[in-house]
Structure formats: structure tokens, C-alpha cells
Motif scaffolding. Structure first.
Motif, PDB file in Angstrom:
ATOM      1  N   TYR A 549     -13.899 -24.738  53.422  1.00  0.00           N
ATOM      2  CA  TYR A 549     -13.371 -24.190  53.767  1.00  0.00           C
ATOM      3  C   TYR A 549     -13.697 -23.168  54.993  1.00  0.00           C
ATOM      4  N   THR A 550     -12.602 -23.721  56.177  1.00  0.00           N
ATOM      5  CA  THR A 550     -12.778 -23.222  57.402  1.00  0.00           C
ATOM      6  C   THR A 550     -12.670 -21.830  58.089  1.00  0.00           C
ATOM      7  N   ASN A 551     -12.027 -21.386  57.309  1.00  0.00           N
ATOM      8  CA  ASN A 551     -11.783 -19.595  57.895  1.00  0.00           C
ATOM      9  C   ASN A 551     -12.977 -18.652  56.397  1.00  0.00           C
ATOM     10  N   SER A 552     -13.888 -19.341  55.686  1.00  0.00           N
ATOM     11  CA  SER A 552     -14.530 -18.205  55.763  1.00  0.00           C
ATOM     12  C   SER A 552     -15.439 -17.385  56.151  1.00  0.00           C
ATOM     13  N   SER A 553     -15.938 -17.414  57.650  1.00  0.00           N
ATOM     14  CA  SER A 553     -16.206 -17.011  58.130  1.00  0.00           C
ATOM     15  C   SER A 553     -16.316 -15.508  58.819  1.00  0.00           C
ATOM     16  N   LEU A 554     -14.574 -16.017  58.837  1.00  0.00           N
ATOM     17  CA  LEU A 554     -13.977 -14.680  59.880  1.00  0.00           C
ATOM     18  C   LEU A 554     -14.608 -13.460  59.624  1.00  0.00           C
ATOM     19  N   ASP A 555     -14.857 -12.742  60.724  1.00  0.00           N
ATOM     20  CA  ASP A 555     -15.135 -11.240  60.775  1.00  0.00           C
ATOM     21  C   ASP A 555     -14.052 -10.636  61.022  1.00  0.00           C
ATOM     22  N   PHE A 556     -14.567  -9.069  61.184  1.00  0.00           N
ATOM     23  CA  PHE A 556     -13.074  -8.256  60.596  1.00  0.00           C
ATOM     24  C   PHE A 556     -12.855  -8.513  61.649  1.00  0.00           C
ATOM     25  N   THR A 557     -11.259  -7.282  61.489  1.00  0.00           N
ATOM     26  CA  THR A 557      -9.937  -7.535  62.819  1.00  0.00           C
ATOM     27  C   THR A 557     -10.404  -5.881  63.911  1.00  0.00           C
ATOM     28  N   ARG A 558     -11.024  -5.679  64.428  1.00  0.00           N
ATOM     29  CA  ARG A 558     -11.061  -4.640  65.548  1.00  0.00           C
ATOM     30  C   ARG A 558     -10.419  -3.612  65.805  1.00  0.00           C
ATOM     31  N   SER A 559      -9.949  -2.660  66.032  1.00  0.00           N
ATOM     32  CA  SER A 559      -8.984  -1.677  66.640  1.00  0.00           C
ATOM     33  C   SER A 559      -9.508  -0.303  66.946  1.00  0.00           C
TER      34      SER A 559
END
Length: 796
Positions: A549-559
Motif C-alpha cells: 500500500y504505497t499511499n497508506s501514509s498520505l497526510d491531510f491536504t491543507r487549505s
């Protein structure tokens, strides 16, 4: 013969009801303190614009009742030490008693330098913490505006900053943001997309499950939203279901293109208990025609859906208020390209001639809440809910030359259960200060299985199961320096267990009313959002390590969003509003290798992206100017004109500033309508209403990525030119809608007939360009042509 007998029976029932004597109808409501939400006892409710003074006062629970003739009426609600509240042009009809909730604002000072009348600006948000980029949702507008299909999402597309130039779906695209940045909230609970046929992780769909027959008033917020809202980047649609009539039973039946439905409401248990219920069921009309062996012009692509909505409200004397509610829907459709008549060359948005799609969606949410007042200034509210969402799809490839070989190429089974608890405490410290604090816990239980045919075997592109949690905490403080200046400050914290992501979000806004009819507002908000859950479980089809799972550590997107607004009310019912804004987005997922991909464009298609090896290094920016000029309904006439000029751009891993998939540069909406009431001169309880409503929408064409025809021919599938991503632009979108309506009210029933002519000029707006491997050509798929939606509704 059977149909004739049914029609004669129906006419006999209606005629019998019409012959009954006629009477006045009731407006019921409750008056509460805007900050503490506690009932206001002894408030005065007076009918305006009448020769004889007519009014009443609220009882020990803040309730009132007025019996009035049919038609439109305006009320003024007042209480010593509070600002007066006006309710303008309320519609009184037979068969459905009107129930309103009135919130009175306590005065800060008895004497002010600037006299503020307290007359509430129509359209002002219900949430007192939302003073910038916010507007109330009015249920009547969804049925009044042309082109809305009784859909709250399509109604919202008329507001400044919202782009609705898509006839196929009701996605809410705010200021160039992806529709996936929207937060849907119902009864205080964040819910999955409340739409039929909605793709997993999306927030829109072709048909809404929300029903204007069951909704109460709500808020639509497009930036710097109060800190009680989290896990969203672009906007919030905060809605509530209305309570049923606590004093008498009422029924509704409706038949239209969107479905046949029936509803009931009334007192629950003993009438004196003030408990009530509300229930509504809808079944798709086209599916009904299919059962009757009728062809309604959509060929094999017949959408089938049904939904159910309910609410039970149980107020008690000492234990508080208990509520139970639910919303659920089932939908399925078969888009069979193998059945398409190629001689007709259908370039429409109903499917692909080289693909067969079998799609089924189940969505539901059920909840409970308990509200309890510790005293007149402090209350708590506990909300519990469970939601379910499943998408099942089988996709077959049709051999393009001889069209005799059909091969299954994709199998999708995505399921998500979510369990939510939301607790808040609100206290009004004094006339100047109100504090709200709360916490939200979401537990996700997922099972994802999405596989594609690769080298003669099915390989997973999304696969996984397990639990994760999103925990949110918030606090809000409202301080009124004077009657003219109010400050809203707060903070929102959220933690996501799957990626161990944590964020702190400050929120701040201030409003200065420097004239009785003029004000300026400024707001700032930092917002974070998790990625659509299926993205965390993406797998690389061609990788030797397909289980990673190469995306499992994705952080929040911030605005980060800042907005400045100016409001002016003039004459009597006219309103001018202007806002300028800037939004900066970072931590957006992009690919590690050089490409134009960014999750900021997710939501432009019907599914979540399958990209792997994503990192939080993408950025984006949105900025623009919005203007609203409107005349609220008075003397039978209203209009609304909104205009938006905006820019929406992003950077992928190739470090090139590009247009987003949602950048149209401008949107203009112009709506107007007139209602003519007549009849009833001898008997004031009878009213006829003729209405005409018109709408014009113009929007800049969106940018798209050109197709490499040579490469597509070589690979026998559509291939895009990534280096030229979003550099070409579709022609501008334009549409005219016209709606004609007639309403007749008698003693116990109201009947309504309407005809909504959408795209009345039959303009061919481009939906998208696609490559056809059968003909090796590029084709334009067009949006909806002339579309006629008849509707009949009866209330009794």
C-alpha cells in the motif's frame, strides 16, 4: 379499462374533498434565544400588512399558533430586550400547516451609536458563527427556482462562487475546488454523499436522495467556515430534517419525472405529548414505466432508484428532546454499449458504445440525538449515527470491430460502514459572549476490492479491509463588542489513525455593521481533509510488489482561505453582496515521478484515482470575485443575479502551473419569477396561484487534456497527452430554463401542477471529448438537450 376506472375514482375523491366547506389555516412555530437556544416565553407574534391587528404570544415552551387566510403573509416577532425578527412572505396553503423556528438575538446595549433595527437580512445563515461566505438554505427555493429538480445541490449552484455547468451530475464545485472537498452534514452528523448512483468517495450524483418535502432550513458555507466543521476544503452543506406536525395528521403524494412518492406526518403517541413523526418514500418513475413495459426514451439505460426518509421527534418535560432519524437509498443502472444502435450514432452522456457497465449503489444513515438544557443558558447535545455505503460494479469490454466478443475487464466491490458520535456543549455566558465546544469521533470499517483484467488474470487496484478512526475536537467563541461589531474565533483539531496525521486549525472572522443597512466582514480559516478512503488502498497493477500500500501514509491536504465581504440592503427587499477571496492549498497528493497528476482534480471523473506512490507535495491556488444582486419575494416578484470571476490552478510533480479540471474562469446566473394570486374574493380561504420562473446560466468552458489519436489507435484505447494537461478548453456553457406552475388550495387539500422546461433552447453543450476505438475518431459527447419535467403534488 382499469386505468379509466382508477382515474374516475381519483376524480371522485378529489371532487368530494373540494366540495367541503373552507376555513382558515394555521401557522405554528417556536421562538428561541439565538445564542442559548432556550425557548422565549411571552414573545409577541404580530401579522403585518393587515387592516386589523392580529397576533399572539408564545406559551411556556415558546410555541405559538396563528390562524390565517391562504396566501402570503409576513410576521414580526418581538420581545423586550431582543431585536425584532421579521418573517417575510410566508406561504400559507391548505393541506399543509406551516411550521417555523424563530431565533431572537438579545441586544448588547439598550442604546447604541448606530441604530440597528434587528431586522434579519433574508438569506442570512442560521449558524450565528458563520458571518462570511455563508447563506441559508430555503426549502421553498428548491421548488420555486427553475431547473432545480427539487434538488438542494442544484439549487446551491445558483449561488455566487458555485459552478453547476454539468447536466449529468449535481456536484457542488465551489471556487474551482474539487467537489470532493465538500462536507455534507445532516442532523449534526457528517454523512456520505446523499445521492443515488454516486461514485465512492464522491459528494455528488445524478439524483439526490435528499427531498425538499422533508428538509428544514439549513446553511451553505463556502469558505472560512466555523470551527465546528472539519475534514473539508471547499464548503459545507449543513441541513436538518424538519419535524412532523405535532397536532394533526397530514399526507402528501407527488408524481414527477424524478419519481413517485408519498409522505405522512403527524402526532406520535398522545397528541398532548408534542411528539411527532415524519416519513417519506420515493420510487423512480422511469423504473415504474419499465415495470409497465413502457419506453420513456432512454433505451436500455433505465435508472432505478428508491429512497426513504424518516424522523421521530420526542420532546419531554424534564428529560430533554429525543430524536430518531434516517435516510437511505438503493440505485442501479445498466449502461450497455453492446445494445447501442450504432446507426443512430448517439453522442450523449448515457454511456460508451464499447463498454457495458452494471452499477449498483446502496447508501444509508440512521441517527439518534438527545438535547438537554441544564438551565436557560447552557445545553448539551449528543448525536449518534451509523452509516453504510456500498458500490458494486461489473465492467465489460465490447470488441469494437465485430462487437460479438464481450469480456469482463473490471470488478468493483467497495463497502464502508461508519460509526459516529458527536457531543457538543453550548453556553451563553452573557449578552456579549457565547461559547460552544465539542468533539466528533468517526470509526470507519472498510472492505475494498477493485480488480482489473491484466495479462489474462484479475489483479487488484484497490484491496483491503480494516478499521481506522478520525477524531475531531473544536471550540468556538462569539464576542459582541457592540451591537455593530462581532468577533468569532475558534480552533479545530483532527487526528486520523490510518496515517497518524494530526492538524490544528485556527478560524477567525469579524463583522462590522457600520450602517443600519451596510456591513463588512472578514474571515480566515485553515482546513484539512483526509483523502478519499479507497485511495489509501491503491495497488500498483504492474509492480512486482502488488501487495504494497504505497499511499497508506498520505497526510491531510491543507487549505488556507481568506475572504472579505460587503453587504448592502436597500429600498425594501433588495440586497447587494460582494466578496473577494484567496485560497492557498498545499500537501495535495501528487506522483513521485514527473507528471501533471494531482488529487486536486479528483472528482472530475466518476471514480477515485488509482494512482500509486503518491506524496503530499502538490500545491494549488484559487482566487476570485463574487457579486450577488437580489430582490427577495415581495408583491409576487423576485429575482437573483450572481456573478463569479475566478482562477483555479495547481502544480503537479512536473512543477508546472496548470488550470484545474474545474477552472471555468466565470459563472453567471440570472433567475426571476412572478406569482399571481387570484380568486377567493367571496371566500378568502380559496386561492389560485399562477407562477412563471426563468433561469439563465452562462459559464466558461472547463479545461481538458487533449487526446493523442495516434497512440490511442496503436493501443486501442484512449491515451492522453500528459505534457499538455488541461491546456485546451471546451466552448462556453449556456442554458435557459423555464418553469410554469399552478396551485389551487381548498379547505383540506392543495394541488400543484408544474412543467419545468430545462434547456428550452435545446443548446448543445459539450460534456467531454472521447476517443472511439471502433472508428478511430474523436467524438464530442453532449449534455442534456431539451428536457421536460412535469410534476403533480397533492397535500391533504
Amino acid at each position: 379499462m382499469v386505468a379509466r376506472k382508477i382515474l374516475l375514482c381519483w376524480l371522485w375523491i378529489v371532487s368530494a374533498l373540494l366540495l367541503q366547506a373552507q376555513e382558515l389555516k394555521s401557522i405554528r412555530g417556536q421562538v428561541i434565544d439565538k445564542d442559548s437556544k432556550y425557548p422565549v416565553v411571552g414573545a409577541s407574534v404580530v401579522v403585518l400588512d393587515t387592516t386589523n391587528i392580529q397576533g399572539t404570544v408564545t406559551d411556556d415552551d415558546g410555541y405559538f399558533k396563528l390562524d390565517l387566510p391562504l396566501g402570503r403573509v409576513s410576521l414580526r416577532v418581538s420581545y423586550i430586550g431582543y431585536k425584532d425578527e421579521w418573517l417575510n412572505n410566508l406561504l400559507v396553503i391548505a393541506g399543509k400547516e406551516l411550521n417555523v423556528l424563530v431565533e431572537l438575538q438579545e441586544k448588547v446595549n439598550q442604546i447604541s451609536e448606530v441604530v440597528v433595527s434587528g431586522k434579519k437580512e433574508q438569506g442570512q445563515a442560521k449558524n450565528e458563527f458563520a458571518v462570511i461566505s455563508a447563506r441559508s438554505f430555503d426549502v421553498e427555493l428548491t421548488s420555486r427556482f427553475s431547473g432545480n429538480r427539487n434538488d438542494p445541490s442544484r439549487m446551491a449552484s445558483n449561488f455566487a462562487g458555485v459552478s453547476g455547468a454539468n447536466d449529468a451530475r449535481n456536484d457542488i464545485i465551489i471556487r474551482g475546488n474539487s467537489p470532493m472537498g465538500m462536507l455534507w452534514r445532516l442532523e449534526g452528523i457528517d454523512i456520505p454523499s446523499p445521492n443515488h448512483f454516486g461514485g465512492f468517495g464522491s459528494t455528488g450524483g445524478p439524483v439526490s436522495m435528499l427531498n425538499n418535502n422533508t428538509l428544514s432550513r439549513g446553511d451553505f458555507i463556502t469558505s472560512a467556515f466555523p470551527s465546528e466543521y472539519g475534514n473539508a476544503l471547499s464548503g459545507v452543506f449543513d441541513l436538518a430534517l424538519r419535524n412532523g406536525n405535532k397536532d394533526k395528521y397530514e399526507f402528501m403524494a407527488q408524481l414527477g419525472f424524478n419519481g413517485i412518492e408519498a409522505g405522512a406526518e403527524g402526532p406520535f403517541a398522545r397528541k398532548k405529548s408534542k411528539a411527532s413523526f415524519l416519513i417519506n418514500y420515493r420510487y423512480s418513475t422511469l423504473a415504474l414505466f419499465k415495470l409497465l413495459k413502457a419506453n420513456f426514451g432512454t433505451g436500455t439505460a433505465v435508472p432505478e432508484y428508491q429512497d426513504l426518509t424518516f424522523k421521530i421527534d420526542v420532546p419531554t418535560k424534564k428529560a430533554g428532546v429525543f430524536r430518531f432519524w434516517g435516510l437511505g437509498g438503493l440505485s442501479k443502472i445498466e449502461l450497455l454499449g453492446s445494445k447501442v444502435d450504432l446507426a443512430k450514432n448517439p453522442n450523449n452522456l448515457y454511456g460508451n458504445e464499447n463498454v457495458d457497465i452494471y452499477n449498483r449503489v446502496r447508501t444509508g444513515v440512521a441517527g439518534f440525538s438527545h438535547t438537554y438544557f441544564f438551565n436557560q443558558k447552557t445545553y448539551y447535545k449528543l448525536m449518534l449515527a451509523a452509516s453504510h455505503q456500498t458500490q458494486l460494479a461489473d465492467i465489460d469490454s465490447v470488441e469494437p470491430v465485430y462487437r460479438t466478443e464481450i469480456v469482463r475487464t473490471n470488478k468493483v466491490a467497495l463497502t464502508q460502514n461508519k460509526y459516529t458520535a458527536h457531543l457538543l456543549v453550548n453556553t451563553k455566558l452573557d449578552t456579549k459572549n457565547t461559547v460552544t465546544a465539542g468533539g466528533i469521533g468517526n470509526v470507519y470499517d472498510i472492505r475494498f476490492a477493485d480488480s482489473v483484467l491484466f495479462q489474462n488474470r484479475f489483479v487488484p487496484v484497490k484491496d483491503g479491509k480494516g478499521y481506522s478512526a478520525l477524531v475531531e475536537m473544536y471550540a468556538m467563541w462569539k464576542h459582541k463588542f457592540t451591537e455593530q461589531i462581532a468577533l468569532n474565533a475558534g480552533a479545530h483539531l483532527q487526528y486520523f489513525s490510518l496515517s497518524s496525521s494530526f492538524a490544528v486549525e485556527p478560524r477567525l472572522s469579524i463583522k462590522y455593521q457600520f450602517r443600519e443597512n451596510q456591513s463588512v466582514s472578514v474571515g480566515y480559516g485553515m482546513h484539512h481533509q483526509i483523502q478519499p478512503l479507497p485511495v489509501y488502498y491503491n495497488r500498483d497493477v504492474v509492480s512486482m510488489n502488488n501487495t504494497a500500500y504505497t499511499n497508506s501514509s498520505l497526510d491531510f491536504t491543507r487549505s488556507q482561505h481568506v475572504a472579505v465581504g460587503y453587504d448592502l440592503t436597500f429600498v425594501k427587499d433588495f440586497h447587494l453582496k460582494a466578496e473577494a477571496y484567496f485560497q492557498y492549498i498545499d500537501n495535495a497528493p501528487i506522483e513521485k515521478t514527473k507528471s501533471s497528476f494531482s488529487m486536486l482534480n479528483a472528482g472530475a471523473d466518476f471514480a477515485t484515482p488509482n494512482n500509486t506512490n503518491l506524496v503530499n507535495k502538490g500545491i494549488g491556488r484559487n482566487y476570485g470575485l463574487e457579486i450577488t444582486l437580489e430582490k427577495f419575494m415581495s408583491k409576487g416578484f423576485y429575482f437573483l443575479v450572481t456573478g463569479s470571476l475566478f482562477q483555479s490552478q495547481y502544480q503537479g510533480s512536473d512543477k508546472v502551473w496548470r488550470n484545474t479540471a474545474f477552472n471555468g474562469l466565470y459563472v453567471v446566473n440570472a433567475l426571476a419569477g412572478y406569482q399571481y394570486l387570484f380568486g377567493g374574493k367571496k371566500n378568502k380561504t380559496k386561492r389560485h396561484t399562477l407562477s412563471i420562473d426563468m433561469k439563465m446560466t452562462g459559464a466558461g468552458g472547463r479545461y481538458y487534456t487533449p487526446i493523442d489519436v495516434a497512440a490511442s489507435d496503436a493501443q486501442n484505447k484512449q491515451v492522453l497527452i500528459d505534457s499538455l494537461a488541461f491546456t485546451e478548453k471546451y466552448r462556453d456553457y449556456f442554458r435557459l430554463d423555464l418553469k410554469l406552475s399552478y396551485r389551487i388550495s381548498f379547505k383540506k387539500i392543495t394541488q400543484e401542477f408544474s412543467m419545468d422546461l430545462q434547456n428550452v433552447a435545446n443548446i448543445k453543450n459539450i460534456f467531454r471529448k472521447v476517443y472511439n476505438p471502433r472508428t478511430n475518431t474523436l467524438n464530442n459527447e453532449y449534455q442534456q438537450g431539451l428536457f421536460i419535467l412535469p410534476q403533480y403534488r397533492i397535500l391533504f
